[in-house]
Enzyme design. Structure first.
Site, PDB file in Angstrom:
ATOM      1  N   CYS A 120       0.838  -1.198   0.000  1.00 25.28           N
ATOM      2  CA  CYS A 120       0.000   0.000   0.000  1.00 25.28           C
ATOM      3  C   CYS A 120       0.876   1.252   0.000  1.00 25.28           C
ATOM      4  CB  CYS A 120      -0.918  -0.013   1.225  1.00 25.28           C
ATOM      5  SG  CYS A 120      -2.206   1.260   1.229  1.00 25.28           S
ATOM      6  N   CYS A 121       1.901   1.271   0.837  1.00 24.05           N
ATOM      7  CA  CYS A 121       2.835   2.407   0.868  1.00 24.05           C
ATOM      8  C   CYS A 121       3.558   2.558  -0.467  1.00 24.05           C
ATOM      9  CB  CYS A 121       3.857   2.221   1.991  1.00 24.05           C
ATOM     10  SG  CYS A 121       3.215   2.459   3.668  1.00 24.05           S
ATOM     11  N   CYS A 201      -1.123   8.829   6.705  1.00 27.61           N
ATOM     12  CA  CYS A 201      -2.451   8.475   6.223  1.00 27.61           C
ATOM     13  C   CYS A 201      -3.380   8.244   7.417  1.00 27.61           C
ATOM     14  CB  CYS A 201      -2.388   7.218   5.364  1.00 27.61           C
ATOM     15  SG  CYS A 201      -1.510   7.456   3.796  1.00 27.61           S
ATOM     16  N   CYS A 204      -3.516   4.893   9.266  1.00 31.19           N
ATOM     17  CA  CYS A 204      -2.232   4.464   9.830  1.00 31.19           C
ATOM     18  C   CYS A 204      -1.673   5.444  10.855  1.00 31.19           C
ATOM     19  CB  CYS A 204      -1.220   4.247   8.706  1.00 31.19           C
ATOM     20  SG  CYS A 204      -1.738   2.998   7.501  1.00 31.19           S
ATOM     21  N   CYS A 229       7.867   3.710   5.924  1.00 35.41           N
ATOM     22  CA  CYS A 229       7.085   3.354   4.740  1.00 35.41           C
ATOM     23  C   CYS A 229       7.973   3.057   3.547  1.00 35.41           C
ATOM     24  CB  CYS A 229       6.122   4.477   4.387  1.00 35.41           C
ATOM     25  SG  CYS A 229       6.940   6.034   3.954  1.00 35.41           S
TER      26      CYS A 229
END
Length: 264
Positions: A120-121, A201, A204, A229
């Site tokens: 995702c990162c 985000c 997170c 990340c």
């Protein structure tokens, strides 16, 4: 209680640090043009944007809009542009990649495994970062040695393969950052007033309690070594996180395909 009233306590050598930071920015602008600032819109980066305006250096500012930022964070873009008369460059992830990832693994994929969180990162931050840095000889970040163990060895200037990474606040303390914000009326994210020292985000990031580590609110369900990340992993890979033993491998983890393949 505001972040300013809570944290704005300059260190005894603040004046010297400020002078050195300005000198570093001016030197970097002369040596590493074209130069850009990578802004997370956090307290440190807002300070740097102010210093850039004060020193008058030629450098653009970019923000990685991951598609999952807090409303308060995104609202800072307009405030930054209005205050300093600049145009912020916005880089976003490939929407096709994002949609396919969420469709396959869910909007809560980052909680399921470290592998999914890092994927995702990768497409929300790393790929847009590569586009933002293309053609640049230097980039400016808000890294400070005090932020975490992984960042304790951050240097003022770090020469990378294709460009230099400039860290003008490397030796600043948290109190220095907020003292500067208070004295110069620098705009900042109101989430800082709600005990969010490090803001990423929305899924997170959480608030922390007084005394907790600066980055304890980032990826709080992971072990300490996992809390990066990839944007600031050392060239030798020493900041790379390993899969925590507490994680159960996601059933589809082995089927994760590369970002290039997803977007093809």
């Amino acid at each position: 209680m505001s972040a300013i009233s809570l944290y704005a306590k300059p260190s005894p050598t603040f004046a010297q640090k400020l002078k050195a930071s300005k000198a570093l920015l001016q030197s970097a602008a002369a040596q590493y043009a074209p130069l850009t600032q990578a802004s997370s819109l956090g307290a440190e980066d807002m300070v740097i944007s102010h210093l850039m305006a004060e020193t008058g250096i030629a450098a653009r500012i970019f923000v990685l809009d991951t598609g999952m930022l807090h409303e308060q964070t995104l609202a800072l873009v307009g405030r930054l542009e209005a205050r300093y008369g600049v145009k912020v460059d916005i880089y976003q992830p490939d929407p096709v990649v994002a949609e396919k990832f969420v469709a396959e693994f869910g909007s809560d994929a980052m909680y399921k495994s470290l592998g999914l969180r890092k994927t995702c990162c990768d497409f929300r931050k790393m790929e847009p970062l590569a586009r933002a840095l293309a053609g640049k000889k230097g980039w400016i970040t808000g890294l400070r040695r005090e932020q975490s163990h992984a960042r304790a060895e951050v240097h003022d200037v770090e020469q990378q393969a294709e460009r230099a990474k400039i860290n003008p606040l490397a030796d600043w303390a948290w109190g220095d950052v907020w003292h500067f914000i208070a004295v110069n009326n620098v705009p900042y994210n109101p989430l800082h007033d709600e005990f969010f020292p490090s803001i990423g985000c929305a899924p997170c990031t959480r608030a922390v309690t007084l005394g907790e580590d600066f980055r304890s609110g980032r990826w709080w369900w992971e072990q300490e070594s996992a809390k990066e990340c990839g944007l600031h992993v050392a060239a030798d890979g020493t900041h790379e996180a390993q899969e925590p033993a507490a994680f159960e491998p996601h059933s589809s983890l082995s089927s994760i395909i590369s970002i290039r393949e997803i977007s093809a």
